[in-house]
Scaffold this motif. Structure first.
Motif, PDB file in Angstrom:
ATOM      1  N   LYS A  13       0.757  -1.147   0.293  1.00 49.85           N
ATOM      2  CA  LYS A  13       0.482   0.245  -0.089  1.00 49.85           C
ATOM      3  C   LYS A  13       1.260   0.860  -0.128  1.00 49.85           C
ATOM      4  O   LYS A  13       2.496   0.925   0.871  1.00 49.85           O
ATOM      5  N   GLY A  14       0.380   2.153  -0.823  1.00 51.90           N
ATOM      6  CA  GLY A  14       0.675   3.638  -0.943  1.00 51.90           C
ATOM      7  C   GLY A  14       0.646   4.571  -1.728  1.00 51.90           C
ATOM      8  O   GLY A  14      -0.320   3.979  -1.599  1.00 51.90           O
ATOM      9  N   LYS A  15       0.890   5.392  -1.713  1.00 54.60           N
ATOM     10  CA  LYS A  15       0.820   7.024  -2.870  1.00 54.60           C
ATOM     11  C   LYS A  15       1.819   7.115  -3.854  1.00 54.60           C
ATOM     12  O   LYS A  15       2.710   6.942  -3.669  1.00 54.60           O
ATOM     13  N   ARG A  17       4.375   9.033  -6.246  1.00 56.71           N
ATOM     14  CA  ARG A  17       4.927   9.861  -5.457  1.00 56.71           C
ATOM     15  C   ARG A  17       5.168  10.831  -6.961  1.00 56.71           C
ATOM     16  O   ARG A  17       5.468  11.797  -6.947  1.00 56.71           O
ATOM     17  N   VAL A  30       5.951   4.479  -6.763  1.00 58.03           N
ATOM     18  CA  VAL A  30       4.752   4.541  -5.368  1.00 58.03           C
ATOM     19  C   VAL A  30       5.644   4.216  -4.680  1.00 58.03           C
ATOM     20  O   VAL A  30       6.753   3.853  -3.842  1.00 58.03           O
ATOM     21  N   THR A  32       6.556   3.684  -0.868  1.00 56.87           N
ATOM     22  CA  THR A  32       5.759   2.351   0.214  1.00 56.87           C
ATOM     23  C   THR A  32       6.329   2.629   1.684  1.00 56.87           C
ATOM     24  O   THR A  32       6.958   3.817   1.297  1.00 56.87           O
ATOM     25  N   GLY A  54      -0.092  11.879  -5.071  1.00 55.85           N
ATOM     26  CA  GLY A  54      -1.054  11.095  -3.988  1.00 55.85           C
ATOM     27  C   GLY A  54      -1.576  11.217  -3.870  1.00 55.85           C
ATOM     28  O   GLY A  54      -2.492  10.152  -2.711  1.00 55.85           O
ATOM     29  N   SER A  55      -2.631   9.863  -5.069  1.00 55.97           N
ATOM     30  CA  SER A  55      -2.847   9.268  -4.693  1.00 55.97           C
ATOM     31  C   SER A  55      -2.736   7.418  -3.715  1.00 55.97           C
ATOM     32  O   SER A  55      -1.709   7.178  -4.417  1.00 55.97           O
ATOM     33  N   ASP A  56      -3.825   7.384  -3.368  1.00 51.66           N
ATOM     34  CA  ASP A  56      -4.242   5.668  -3.038  1.00 51.66           C
ATOM     35  C   ASP A  56      -3.910   4.463  -4.239  1.00 51.66           C
ATOM     36  O   ASP A  56      -4.394   4.895  -4.281  1.00 51.66           O
ATOM     37  N   LYS A  70      -5.632   0.974  -7.643  1.00 48.01           N
ATOM     38  CA  LYS A  70      -6.298   2.593  -6.897  1.00 48.01           C
ATOM     39  C   LYS A  70      -7.011   2.244  -5.608  1.00 48.01           C
ATOM     40  O   LYS A  70      -8.698   1.269  -5.976  1.00 48.01           O
TER      41      LYS A  70
END
Length: 71
Positions: A13-15, A17, A30, A32, A54-56, A70
């Motif tokens: 899981k991450g955002k 970048r 991403v 993590t 910034g998207s999860d 996503k």
């Protein structure tokens, strides 16, 4: 939370970048808890998933392939 319908053990899981867009494929970095994971996916997929910094997301790692889902 993991995605149960996909048979991939390594899910991070991450955002998002950074996204480096190309005409056909794009690089998605991403961030993590374990570091940066980079995926090369089609630019069309980036657009359809509406990915942006910034998207999860979840990075799905199988062998040498990294897929993005996503959240």
């Amino acid at each position: 939370m993991s995605i149960q319908a996909i048979n991939v053990r390594n899910q991070f899981k991450g955002k998002v970048r950074e996204i480096i867009r190309g005409d056909v494929v794009s690089e998605v970095d991403v961030e993590t808890a374990w570091g940066i994971v980079t995926s090369v996916i089609t630019t069309r997929s980036v657009d359809e998933l509406q990915l942006k910094p910034g998207s999860d997301v979840v990075a799905l790692v199988k062998s040498t392939e990294v897929s993005i889902a996503k959240l």
